[in-house]
Design an enzyme around this catalytic site. Structure first.
Site, PDB file in Angstrom:
ATOM      1  N   HIS A 363       0.803  -1.225   0.000  1.00 30.42           N
ATOM      2  CA  HIS A 363       0.000   0.000   0.000  1.00 30.42           C
ATOM      3  C   HIS A 363       0.832   1.269   0.000  1.00 30.42           C
ATOM      4  O   HIS A 363       0.272   2.355   0.154  1.00 30.42           O
ATOM      5  CB  HIS A 363      -0.907   0.036   1.235  1.00 30.42           C
ATOM      6  N   LYS A 551      -8.138  13.932   4.374  1.00 32.01           N
ATOM      7  CA  LYS A 551      -7.338  12.698   4.327  1.00 32.01           C
ATOM      8  C   LYS A 551      -6.371  12.729   5.503  1.00 32.01           C
ATOM      9  O   LYS A 551      -6.209  13.761   6.156  1.00 32.01           O
ATOM     10  CB  LYS A 551      -6.582  12.569   3.003  1.00 32.01           C
ATOM     11  N   ARG A 552      -5.748  11.598   5.751  1.00 32.94           N
ATOM     12  CA  ARG A 552      -4.713  11.530   6.780  1.00 32.94           C
ATOM     13  C   ARG A 552      -3.674  12.614   6.541  1.00 32.94           C
ATOM     14  O   ARG A 552      -3.330  12.905   5.402  1.00 32.94           O
ATOM     15  CB  ARG A 552      -4.079  10.139   6.717  1.00 32.94           C
ATOM     16  N   LYS A 557       1.242  14.290   1.433  1.00 29.88           N
ATOM     17  CA  LYS A 557      -0.110  14.614   0.954  1.00 29.88           C
ATOM     18  C   LYS A 557      -0.299  16.123   0.776  1.00 29.88           C
ATOM     19  O   LYS A 557      -1.263  16.577   0.198  1.00 29.88           O
ATOM     20  CB  LYS A 557      -1.157  14.041   1.906  1.00 29.88           C
ATOM     21  N   THR A 659      -8.256   6.706  -2.205  1.00 27.28           N
ATOM     22  CA  THR A 659      -9.645   6.323  -2.492  1.00 27.28           C
ATOM     23  C   THR A 659     -10.593   7.490  -2.255  1.00 27.28           C
ATOM     24  O   THR A 659     -11.702   7.497  -2.774  1.00 27.28           O
ATOM     25  CB  THR A 659     -10.089   5.117  -1.636  1.00 27.28           C
ATOM     26  N   LYS A 663     -14.224   8.763  -4.145  1.00 23.55           N
ATOM     27  CA  LYS A 663     -15.471   9.137  -3.458  1.00 23.55           C
ATOM     28  C   LYS A 663     -15.929  10.523  -3.885  1.00 23.55           C
ATOM     29  O   LYS A 663     -17.122  10.757  -4.096  1.00 23.55           O
ATOM     30  CB  LYS A 663     -15.266   9.064  -1.948  1.00 23.55           C
TER      31      LYS A 663
END
Length: 830
Positions: A363, A551-552, A557, A659, A663
């Site tokens: 992952h 998100k985390r 990110k 993901t 969404k």
């Protein structure tokens, strides 16, 4: 709230109402009018559970009769979200339950809001696992999720004075009405001690662990309801209990510590998800957690198999273990231990079974997340497991030497045990029969970069399975207005066959459809705006652009890039008050790991910027910044439904898949992102004209990383806008009482302290490209018809990104499962 697009397979409304009233009476000795909303939630949940249990028993009966091959999905996380609404939808009884409760004078939305999100996961890894379980049940495959019953999850996030504060997430405070405690399936899990070797009557070595500590693993089963097909699979989460509850003799002798030692060992294992591992005790606890649930799950799987089958050597014909990232990799050595030590198989026999049973999903491309354990810790805590891993490593090095004679560099890069560490990803690749990435770009980077040596040696193991999401939760349940609209235009087949949603394409240019779509989006924005006002005390304009990044929180990110750009826009507005500017609401939601300093400081920065910008009347509310506290599945559903812009801005090559991007797409948001992870495939599906792409490519990032050539100080020196924003990090603009507060973020970008590589994630390098893309977003949003067309096309082109497709690919290419057929239709309540 609108009615959700579901129709009961068979549902007795009057019986359901009587069941709710009966549950309120017997559980709480109250009438419905006297009961609290929480008590009514419990009563409704138990009434729904009655029907689920009948289907659950029928499913298990079918599995017993048909004996299908089963997948055990082993994962540290299962981010399930609330169960009640999802269960009602998958039973196809939502509308009937809503009507029944309405007749009882109860609002279904109020009741659903009483349920706390199950704190069994944190980020995309856990939510993917939850989507996969939903799809496995809906597609009719035998599957078991296996994890830990965390008592407090990772943490509940509170924002105090702009800072993240971690408090226990006491999600079990009122109990979990859907779980079943199964003490009859308890398993003993052993830690520490030493290994004695004896010889049996045949002269064969017998390995026996002695002087160990142990805990009892107690399973709790949660139902996973398939959509409309009567199938109910099982998520089994393990709780820990002491083998001896309380040592009274030690207590009486005054040794109070020893009296509760067993209890403390058990309690610590299941207390929290991902304990802080910045210290040795935290690392030890994480390894204990991993072995705890893996040992219990593997023991249970073997025991279940042996009840029906005689030959353990054919175990792989009926069972496959999917390792969700490196956390469950000890399953390989644990299965070997059980096969050899408990069933008497030789090494070669056990290895043959194990290597046909275990498959590994990678992952991450981030080296830090490929788990490595100090040999001292691993061998002390799991002595027999370490012996087995050591032998696997010895034999694997022989294979490497045979293929690459004298190549020490290959051994250094590929050995399972090297440099004082046990490398779990290497073990998973060596022993797994399949190694998959989770987006096409991610898999190619694994093959050509991160795991190149393994791919060259065993290319047949590597494959891609692009992630997916369940449309049943993230559209049917999370966005009922849009779900009803989609069904009205293309029928309901999309609920179990998402590619059918492509029929919406014909409406993309239809003005009436565009107006309807934008009205639905507006209503969802109003819903979220009300949530923000209630929870944040901030008024946001639902007519503004809702630009969302949830998100985390991790540096790759790039939430920092986002907020730096907000600071830049604010500067522009202050300098040019009359500039033409379309109002924006920037919405963030993220948890940072408790020990991750820069991530937590980024949260503080976002909130500090929000305090300044939101309270500056001179800009007339043109920018609002919102940080949504305690981001989780239940509020995520509302956020996805309301978003106009989906921020997917990770440094190219760093995000495995994502993901959240899917969404947002499913709910009609346009992607603003780099060509990273699944963004690449999203843009392929919808077309570049209906997304906003910026920044370095993954190849360019990798080239800079390998060969250098990037100096962020050049940008700082030559771009006055960037320089002004960065100086505001250290001149007190957003921290007047402590100008040095954000110094570490400043240093991370410019490396003034020479402690690390500057701007590791290319934030300044991508800044101008990002700002230009944001200008394109504003220009596009001003053309409502064109925006509506793009939004509708995003929904219409989301079919590929269902977890149903992903799971079918796992089944066809990796697991080789057979569908289960129920002998009768889904049961209704008697």
């Amino acid at each position: 709230m609108p009615k959700k697009t579901t129709q009961a397979t068979s549902f007795d409304k009057e019986l359901f109402k009587r069941s709710v009233l009966y549950n309120v009476k017997t559980l709480y000795r109250k009438t419905l009018s006297e009961a609290t909303n929480q008590q009514i939630f419990q009563a409704v949940s138990y009434a729904i559970k009655d029907q689920i249990v009948e289907n659950w028993m029928e499913t298990q009966k079918a599995y017993e009769e048909q004996d299908p091959k089963a997948v055990y999905y082993l994962s540290m996380e299962f981010l399930m979200g609330r169960a009640l609404g999802n269960n009602m939808i998958n039973l196809r009884a939502y509308k009937e339950v809503e009507e029944a409760l309405d007749e009882l004078g109860v609002d279904i939305n109020v009741i659903e809001d009483q349920e706390m999100d199950a704190a069994l996961g944190n980020g995309g890894l856990g939510r993917l696992a939850a989507c996969f379980l939903d799809s496995l049940a809906t597609l009719g495959y035998s599957a078991y999720g296996c994890g830990i019953r965390y008592r407090y999850g990772m943490f509940k996030q509170e924002i105090r004075d702009g800072y993240q504060v971690e408090v226990p997430d006491n999600w079990l405070e009122n109990g979990n009405p859907f779980e079943l405690r199964r003490p009859e399936y308890a398993k003993e899990v052993k830690f520490g001690g030493y290994i004695n070797i004896y010889q049996d009557e045949n002269g064969k070595n017998v390995f026996k662990q002695e002087g160990y500590q142990s805990v009892q693993a107690i399973p709790y089963d949660l139902p996973v309801v398939g959509y409309g097909n009567g199938i109910v699979n099982t998520l089994r989460i393990w709780d820990a209990q002491p083998v001896e509850c309380f040592q009274l003799d030690s207590f009486d002798k005054g040794d109070y510590q020893k009296a509760v030692e067993q209890e403390n060992l058990a309690r610590n294992i299941v207390e929290v998800l991902y304990p802080n591992d910045n210290h040795y005790a935290g690392k030890e606890l994480r390894l204990k957690q991993q072995y705890f649930f893996i040992s219990a799950s593997v023991q249970a799987a073997v025991e279940k198999y042996m009840k029906k089958h005689g030959d353990i050597r054919k175990f792989y014909e009926k069972v496959t273990f999917q390792l969700n990232d490196t956390h469950p990799t000890v399953a390989i050595a644990e299965l070997m231990r059980i096969l050899m030590d408990e069933y008497g198989l030789s090494w070669d026999e056990a290895w043959d079974v194990t290597t046909k049973t275990c498959a590994y999903t990678n992952h991450t491309i981030m080296a830090e997340a490929l788990e490595k354990w100090p040999i001292e810790l691993f061998s002390r805590l799991l002595p027999r497991i370490y012996q087995i891993v050591e032998e696997i490593n010895r034999r694997f090095i022989e294979q490497i030497n045979a293929k690459y004679p004298g190549n020490q560099e290959k051994i250094r890069k590929m050995a399972i045990i090297y440099d004082g560490q046990v490398k779990m990803a290497h073990l998973a690749i060596c022993a797994g029969y399949s190694v998959n990435g989770v987006a096409r770009l991610h898999t190619e980077i694994l093959k050509n970069q991160e795991l190149k040596d393994f791919y060259e040696m065993m290319p047949e193991k590597f494959n891609n399975k692009t992630n997916g999401i369940t449309q049943r939760r993230f559209l049917l349940h999370g966005n009922p207005l849009l779900a009803d609209w989609v069904t009205a235009h293309v029928g309901a087949d999309w609920i179990t066959d998402l590619p059918k949603i492509e029929k919406l394409k014909v409406y993309a240019d239809d003005e009436k459809a565009q107006q309807e779509f934008m009205n639905i989006k507006y209503q969802n924005k109003v819903r979220l705006a009300n949530y923000i006002l209630e929870h944040n005390g901030i008024e946001v304009d639902p007519r503004s652009i809702f630009d969302v990044q949830v998100k985390r929180l991790h540096e790759y990110k790039r939430q920092l890039l986002n907020i730096l750009h907000v600071m830049y826009l604010y500067n522009e507005l202050k300098e040019h008050p009359d500039m033409d500017f379309y109002p924006r609401t920037f919405i963030f939601g993220a948890k940072a790991a408790a020990g991750y300093k820069n991530a937590k400081l980024t949260i503080k920065l976002i909130n500090a910027v929000a305090d300044v910008v939101n309270n500056d009347e001179s800009i007339g509310g043109k920018i609002k910044v919102v940080f949504i506290e305690n981001y989780r599945v239940s509020n995520a559903e509302w956020i996805f439904a309301a978003a106009d812009v989906s921020e997917q801005i990770s440094t190219a090559s760093k995000e495995a898949s994502g993901t959240g991007n899917m969404k947002f797409m499913l709910n009609g948001a346009l992607t603003l992102g780099t060509m990273d992870g699944a963004n690449v495939e999203i843009v392929e599906e919808v077309g570049e004209d209906h997304a906003f792409i910026f920044g370095l490519s993954s190849d360019e990032v990798i080239r800079y990383e390998n060969y250098g050539g990037y100096d962020p100080t050049e940008i700082f020196n030559n771009d006055p806008d960037v320089r002004k924003v960065l100086m505001q990090l250290i001149n007190g603009t957003y921290a007047p009482h402590d100008p040095e507060l954000f110094r570490d973020l400043y240093n991370s970008l410019l490396n003034t302290q020479c402690t690390a590589k500057a701007d590791t994630y290319f934030i300044l390098k991508d800044f101008r490209s990002y700002a230009d893309a944001q200008k394109k977003v504003e220009a596009a949003y001003r053309d409502e018809k064109s925006w509506a067309k793009s939004a509708i096309l995003n929904v219409a082109c989301s079919g590929k990104f269902t977890s149903d497709r992903t799971i079918q690919e796992y089944v066809d290419d990796i697991w080789k499962l057979d569908k289960v057929v129920l002998s009768k239709k889904p049961a209704s309540k008697k």
